[in-house]
Design an enzyme around this catalytic site. Structure first.
Site, PDB file in Angstrom:
ATOM      1  N   LEU A   1       0.869  -1.193   0.000  1.00  0.00           N
ATOM      2  CA  LEU A   1       0.000   0.000   0.000  1.00  0.00           C
ATOM      3  C   LEU A   1       0.895   1.229   0.000  1.00  0.00           C
ATOM      4  O   LEU A   1       1.748   1.356   0.886  1.00  0.00           O
ATOM      5  CB  LEU A   1      -0.843   0.048   1.281  1.00  0.00           C
ATOM      6  CG  LEU A   1      -1.925  -0.988   1.501  1.00  0.00           C
ATOM      7  CD1 LEU A   1      -2.507  -0.816   2.908  1.00  0.00           C
ATOM      8  CD2 LEU A   1      -3.028  -0.851   0.455  1.00  0.00           C
ATOM      9  N   HIS A   2       0.723   2.095  -0.970  1.00  0.00           N
ATOM     10  CA  HIS A   2       1.508   3.330  -0.928  1.00  0.00           C
ATOM     11  C   HIS A   2       0.823   4.524  -1.561  1.00  0.00           C
ATOM     12  O   HIS A   2       1.317   5.638  -1.468  1.00  0.00           O
ATOM     13  CB  HIS A   2       2.875   3.131  -1.587  1.00  0.00           C
ATOM     14  CG  HIS A   2       2.800   3.142  -3.089  1.00  0.00           C
ATOM     15  ND1 HIS A   2       2.339   2.082  -3.807  1.00  0.00           N
ATOM     16  CD2 HIS A   2       3.097   4.112  -3.990  1.00  0.00           C
ATOM     17  CE1 HIS A   2       2.363   2.376  -5.097  1.00  0.00           C
ATOM     18  NE2 HIS A   2       2.815   3.599  -5.245  1.00  0.00           N
ATOM     19  N   ARG A   3      -0.336   4.315  -2.215  1.00  0.00           N
ATOM     20  CA  ARG A   3      -0.999   5.440  -2.890  1.00  0.00           C
ATOM     21  C   ARG A   3      -1.426   6.474  -1.870  1.00  0.00           C
ATOM     22  O   ARG A   3      -2.053   6.120  -0.855  1.00  0.00           O
ATOM     23  CB  ARG A   3      -2.251   4.990  -3.634  1.00  0.00           C
ATOM     24  CG  ARG A   3      -1.996   4.040  -4.702  1.00  0.00           C
ATOM     25  CD  ARG A   3      -2.381   4.529  -6.083  1.00  0.00           C
ATOM     26  NE  ARG A   3      -1.595   3.730  -7.000  1.00  0.00           N
ATOM     27  CZ  ARG A   3      -0.535   4.157  -7.660  1.00  0.00           C
ATOM     28  NH1 ARG A   3      -0.166   5.408  -7.577  1.00  0.00           N
ATOM     29  NH2 ARG A   3       0.150   3.343  -8.429  1.00  0.00           N
TER      30      ARG A   3
ATOM     31  N   ASP B   1      -2.137  -1.728  -4.069  1.00  0.00           N
ATOM     32  CA  ASP B   1      -2.661  -0.565  -4.799  1.00  0.00           C
ATOM     33  C   ASP B   1      -1.661  -0.121  -5.861  1.00  0.00           C
ATOM     34  O   ASP B   1      -1.767   0.970  -6.412  1.00  0.00           O
ATOM     35  CB  ASP B   1      -3.022   0.581  -3.845  1.00  0.00           C
ATOM     36  CG  ASP B   1      -1.835   1.090  -3.034  1.00  0.00           C
ATOM     37  OD1 ASP B   1      -0.688   0.645  -3.274  1.00  0.00           O
ATOM     38  OD2 ASP B   1      -2.058   1.934  -2.149  1.00  0.00           O
TER      39      ASP B   1
END
Ligand code: UD1
Length: 443
Positions: A246-248, A340
């Site tokens: 997850l990094h968005r 993501d």
């Protein structure tokens, strides 16, 4: 540049952030292969026959950590960058502007024939934009701009990457497309077919090239995901686990959205461990939000900051960001991937690993149509449903057209053709409007 009699084509390749490295590496390998063929052909001649290509690798420094950048160069056999702009982090405006200022100096000094930009990060747009307005000498010429991974659209302009994609495509001269949706999107935006080349996916070139090598990674042992059987002469097997990234900003910068996603994983975390390599942005948010990963993977806010490198917290194992080969090894053996990221949707498609994308859309529809990807959104219940469905799905996957490991070779063939064999076409690429033809040029 304008046609010349020179037998050396100078290609400048830009990388900046983590997802760029695996897209650029096969292009450099294809250049080396091309040059190798030229020298082999010239065995009976004193000079190499035909054209050779000189490549210059420019790293903007958008990503700079060993975790986010350095390790990828060794994993992917990428040569050390010829030029490092040392940009580092900043707001979108600051980062983009700094790259533009420093890249302009590089262009004026190097005067390449072609600038290759890959993907959709700020470095991609910044360097394409500078190249589109540069002017060399009295000819007022500039390099051809080639965008690798053109035409992808999420139709969500709140994503910085979507803005980068659209603007980069519209200042580029050659648009190398990874999937058929890219051709449709570009045509709908009025882009001439002459500019579009459906070549496949250089990120998949890297995957196919390195998938065997990734087996040498020791990451499974390090994370205690290997069971050593006492029977069967001590044969070992990989335990069931899931992989999470997850990094968005839209997912991790908003506390409620982040918590909804983690809550969607609770059931899964009781079923098997979830390995979570944590992006620097995400780690910072975990700290700021005071999250800890408690029993069965549930996030709670009363245990302080979740940290650790390879430390198991019941259902979720947090690690630092991983290198290319370690991550590829983890993807290959995972029962399920939740992400993501854009690229991971593509990689799981080829590996045949069920993938759940925790976003409302994808710019890579082929991964849903013929791959193993499903778009779950970010609501807790929707994620739980998607996990149940994906875990019981048939493992068969399709292979999107041209995802065969030869995308970079097609790109280099096209650049050579444009540069040496079709000088009139090449000239028109940079100085005039192109006539629209009714068919796409697909090598
Ligand atoms: C960028 C790309 C995104 C890509 C992602 C992969 C843009 C607009 N976004 O997002 O498309 O999916 O890279 O990671 O270009 N940081 C470090 N070390 C680093 C780099 C960053 O600690 O080597 C930290 C910094 O605190 C920085 C934050 O991570 O502020 C975010 O980095 P940034 O480059 O701004 O964007 P990403 O979220 O990584």
């Amino acid at each position: 540049m304008l046609p010349s009699k020179a037998r050396v084509m100078k290609i400048l390749i830009v990388v900046g952030a983590r997802p760029n490295f695996m897209k650029a590496a096969p292009i450099i390998a294809a250049i080396q292969e091309h040059n190798g063929r030229r020298f082999a052909d010239s065995a009976d001649h004193p000079e190499p026959q035909g054209e050779t290509i000189r490549h210059i690798l420019v790293h903007t420094g958008q990503h700079y950590d060993e975790f986010m950048s350095g390790s990828f160069f060794s994993d992917l056999n990428l040569p050390k960058p010829d030029i490092h702009l040392g940009i580092g982090s900043g707001s979108h405006a600051v980062q983009t502007a700094e790259i533009m200022k420093r890249f302009e100096e590089v262009l004026l000094a190097e005067k390449p024939d072609v600038v290759v930009v890959v993907g959709d990060v700020n470095s991609t747009l910044a360097c394409a934009l500078v190249t589109s307005k540069i002017s060399f000498g009295s000819h007022a010429s500039r390099p051809v701009i080639a965008h690798v991974e053109a035409g992808l659209r999420s139709f969500d302009r709140s994503m910085p990457e979507e803005v980068n994609r659209i603007l980069t495509d519209h200042v580029s001269d050659l648009l190398f497309v990874t999937e058929e949706s890219g051709i449709r999107n570009l045509r709908n935006e009025g882009v001439s077919l002459d500019k579009i080349q459906f070549v496949g996916n250089t990120m998949i070139d890297s995957l196919l090239n390195f998938r065997e090598k990734a087996d040498a990674s020791t990451i499974l042992e390090k994370l205690t995901l290997v069971r050593h059987a006492e029977k069967n002469g001590g044969a070992s097997s990989v335990i069931r686990y899931a992989l999470l990234t997850l990094h968005r900003p839209s997912n991790v910068d908003n506390r409620d959205v982040f918590l909804n996603i983690i809550a969607g994983l609770e059931e899964l975390a009781t079923d098997c461990p979830i390995v979570f390599p944590v992006h620097p942005r995400t780690r910072r948010r975990i700290g700021e939000f005071g999250l800890a990963f408690g029993r069965n993977g549930s996030a709670n806010t009363d245990k302080g900051i979740a940290q650790g490198s390879g430390n198991r917290r019941d259902g979720i194992i947090l690690t630092d960001p991983l290198g290319y080969l370690d991550f590829l090894c983890l993807m290959k053996h995972a029962s399920l991937v939740v992400t993501d990221s854009g690229g991971i949707q593509e990689e799981t498609t080829i590996l045949g690993i069920p993938c759940i994308t925790v976003r409302e859309n994808t710019e890579r529809p082929v991964t849903v149509e013929s791959g193993t990807n499903t778009i779950a959104g970010t609501r807790t219940d929707a994620i739980k449903d998607a996990i149940r469905r994906q875990l019981s799905r048939n493992r068969e996957n399709g292979v999107p057209k041209h995802w065969d490991g030869r995308a970079a070779a097609r790109i280099i063939d096209t650049l050579v053709r444009r540069h040496y064999e079709e000088p009139s076409a090449r000239e028109s690429l940079v100085s005039q409007a192109l006539p629209v033809r009714d068919q796409c040029s697909c090598p």
